[in-house]
Every structure is written in C-alpha cells, then in structure tokens.
Design an enzyme around this catalytic site. Structure first.
Site, short mmCIF file in Angstrom:
data_model
loop_
_atom_site.label_atom_id
_atom_site.label_comp_id
_atom_site.label_asym_id
_atom_site.label_seq_id
_atom_site.Cartn_x
_atom_site.Cartn_y
_atom_site.Cartn_z
N ASN A 53 0.81 -1.06 -0.01
CA ASN A 53 -0.04 0.11 -0.07
C ASN A 53 0.64 1.45 -0.13
O ASN A 53 2.10 1.32 0.61
CB ASN A 53 -0.97 -0.08 1.27
CG ASN A 53 -0.40 -0.17 2.72
OD1 ASN A 53 0.72 -0.94 2.84
ND2 ASN A 53 -0.87 0.39 3.46
N GLU B 53 0.49 5.13 0.63
CA GLU B 53 -0.57 6.29 1.14
C GLU B 53 -0.21 7.73 0.69
O GLU B 53 0.83 7.97 0.09
CB GLU B 53 -0.68 6.35 2.77
CG GLU B 53 -1.22 4.87 2.95
CD GLU B 53 -1.44 4.89 4.57
OE1 GLU B 53 -1.07 5.58 5.29
OE2 GLU B 53 -2.01 3.73 4.90
N CYS C 263 -3.99 0.64 -2.22
CA CYS C 263 -4.01 -0.52 -1.77
C CYS C 263 -2.88 -1.56 -2.25
O CYS C 263 -2.46 -1.37 -3.51
CB CYS C 263 -5.44 -1.48 -1.82
SG CYS C 263 -6.70 -0.56 -0.94
N GLU D 60 -3.08 -4.64 -2.89
CA GLU D 60 -3.39 -5.72 -4.07
C GLU D 60 -3.62 -4.83 -5.29
O GLU D 60 -3.01 -5.47 -6.62
CB GLU D 60 -4.99 -5.99 -3.61
CG GLU D 60 -5.06 -6.75 -2.60
CD GLU D 60 -5.37 -5.93 -1.16
OE1 GLU D 60 -4.69 -4.75 -1.01
OE2 GLU D 60 -5.87 -6.56 -0.39
N CYS E 122 -10.20 -5.08 -0.03
CA CYS E 122 -11.62 -4.19 -0.07
C CYS E 122 -12.26 -4.43 -1.37
O CYS E 122 -11.94 -5.22 -2.25
CB CYS E 122 -11.07 -2.65 -0.10
SG CYS E 122 -10.39 -1.91 -1.50
N CYS F 155 -10.88 -3.26 -4.70
CA CYS F 155 -9.66 -4.28 -5.30
C CYS F 155 -10.24 -5.68 -5.73
O CYS F 155 -9.87 -6.10 -6.72
CB CYS F 155 -8.74 -4.69 -3.85
SG CYS F 155 -7.61 -3.38 -3.71
N1 THU Z 1 -5.30 -1.61 2.67
C1 THU Z 1 -4.63 -2.50 1.55
O1 THU Z 1 -3.54 -1.99 0.90
N2 THU Z 1 -5.33 -3.50 1.50
C2 THU Z 1 -6.48 -3.96 1.92
O2 THU Z 1 -6.67 -4.89 1.63
C3 THU Z 1 -7.18 -3.33 3.08
C4 THU Z 1 -6.46 -1.52 3.13
C5 THU Z 1 -4.52 -0.35 3.04
C6 THU Z 1 -5.23 1.01 2.64
C7 THU Z 1 -4.54 1.99 3.44
O3 THU Z 1 -3.20 2.28 3.22
C8 THU Z 1 -4.44 1.19 4.87
O4 THU Z 1 -4.34 -0.32 4.40
C9 THU Z 1 -5.56 1.32 5.95
O5 THU Z 1 -6.80 1.31 5.39
#
Ligand code: THU
Length: 132
Positions: free
Chosen positions: A42, A44, A53, A55, A87, A90
């Site tokens: 991920n 941000e 994300c 994925e 999520c 994704c």
């Molecule tokens: N996140 C992912 O990368 N994948 C998931 O399946 C769930 C959420 C990340 C997004 C964000 O950077 C952090 O997790 C918190 O939500």
C-alpha cells in the site's frame, strides 16, 4: 510455488509499504500464469483518500510488466492479528485478471489463515457470470 511461499512473498512486500498515516502495512503477491510472482504494497498520501491498496499496486505492477492473468493471490497484514481481506474496489479490479476459481489467502500476525476463492469474495460478477 505453493500458497505458503506466495504468502511469504506478500509478507516481505509489506515491509515496503508506505503507510505513515494509517501505520497499517499491507503486502500482496500475485502468482502469474507463467509462475512469476508480482508483489505490491500500500502507498498512502497526505491526501488520505488517495491511498493505493497493496492488491491494486500488485496488479498495476504485473500488468505494466506484461502479465494479465493470475491464478493465486496472497495478502499479508502484519499490523493486525486477524487476517484482513481485500476491499471491495480491489475485489473488482482483481476480477478483471483472475478467474472466480483463483485461490486467495490472507493472514495477519496471528495464526488464523483465510483460504478462499475470488468468486466467493466477489459473487456474481458481470465479467464471468454474464459472459455468453
Ligand atoms: N489496505 C490495503 O492495502 N489493502 C487492503 O486489503 C485493506 C486496506 C490499505 C489502505 C490503507 O493504506 C491502509 O491499508 C489502511 O486502510
């Protein structure tokens, strides 16, 4: 390449996560048709809604390298004890490049592991279920 090895790749990918805001690292590893593993983490942003994300980051990396078909996915969330699944956004993106039978494994830092198919995570998707 089995699911244990794929999960290890996902766990390693989580170490590259850029998650200073949530402090929640996620790593993903996709197994390509050709046996190659493609990873993502991920990423941000200070504009919170722009977080990408792990994925989708793995999908974008793989497709950019010419791979468009995957048989399995592993997700590692080392900052949560329990497994965390992909999520909704994704799941939709993954369904573009993975069959409903594709295996998905997710696991946190505890010893619970979820093994499921993409079709169970995203039932009745238009690409596969409405295709003639
Ligand atoms: N996140 C992912 O990368 N994948 C998931 O399946 C769930 C959420 C990340 C997004 C964000 O950077 C952090 O997790 C918190 O939500």
């Amino acid at each position: 390449m089995d699911m244990d090895e794929l999960f290890l790749a996902a766990r390693k990918a989580a170490d590259a996560a850029y998650a200073p805001y949530s402090k929640f690292r996620v790593g993903a590893a996709l197994l390509g048709d050709d046996g190659t593993v493609y990873t993502g983490c991920n990423v941000e942003n200070r504009s919170f809604g722009l977080a990408i994300c792990a994925e989708r980051s793995a999908v974008v990396s793989a497709v950019s390298r010419g791979q468009r078909s995957f048989t399995a996915l592993a997700i590692s969330t080392p900052d949560s004890r329990d497994p965390v699944g992909p999520c909704g956004a994704c799941r939709q993106v993954l369904s573009e490049f993975m069959a409903p039978e594709a295996q998905v494994r997710f696991r946190g830092s505890g010893d619970k592991t979820v093994d499921i198919t993409l079709g169970a995570l995203l039932p009745f998707d238009s690409l596969h279920d409405l295709a003639t």
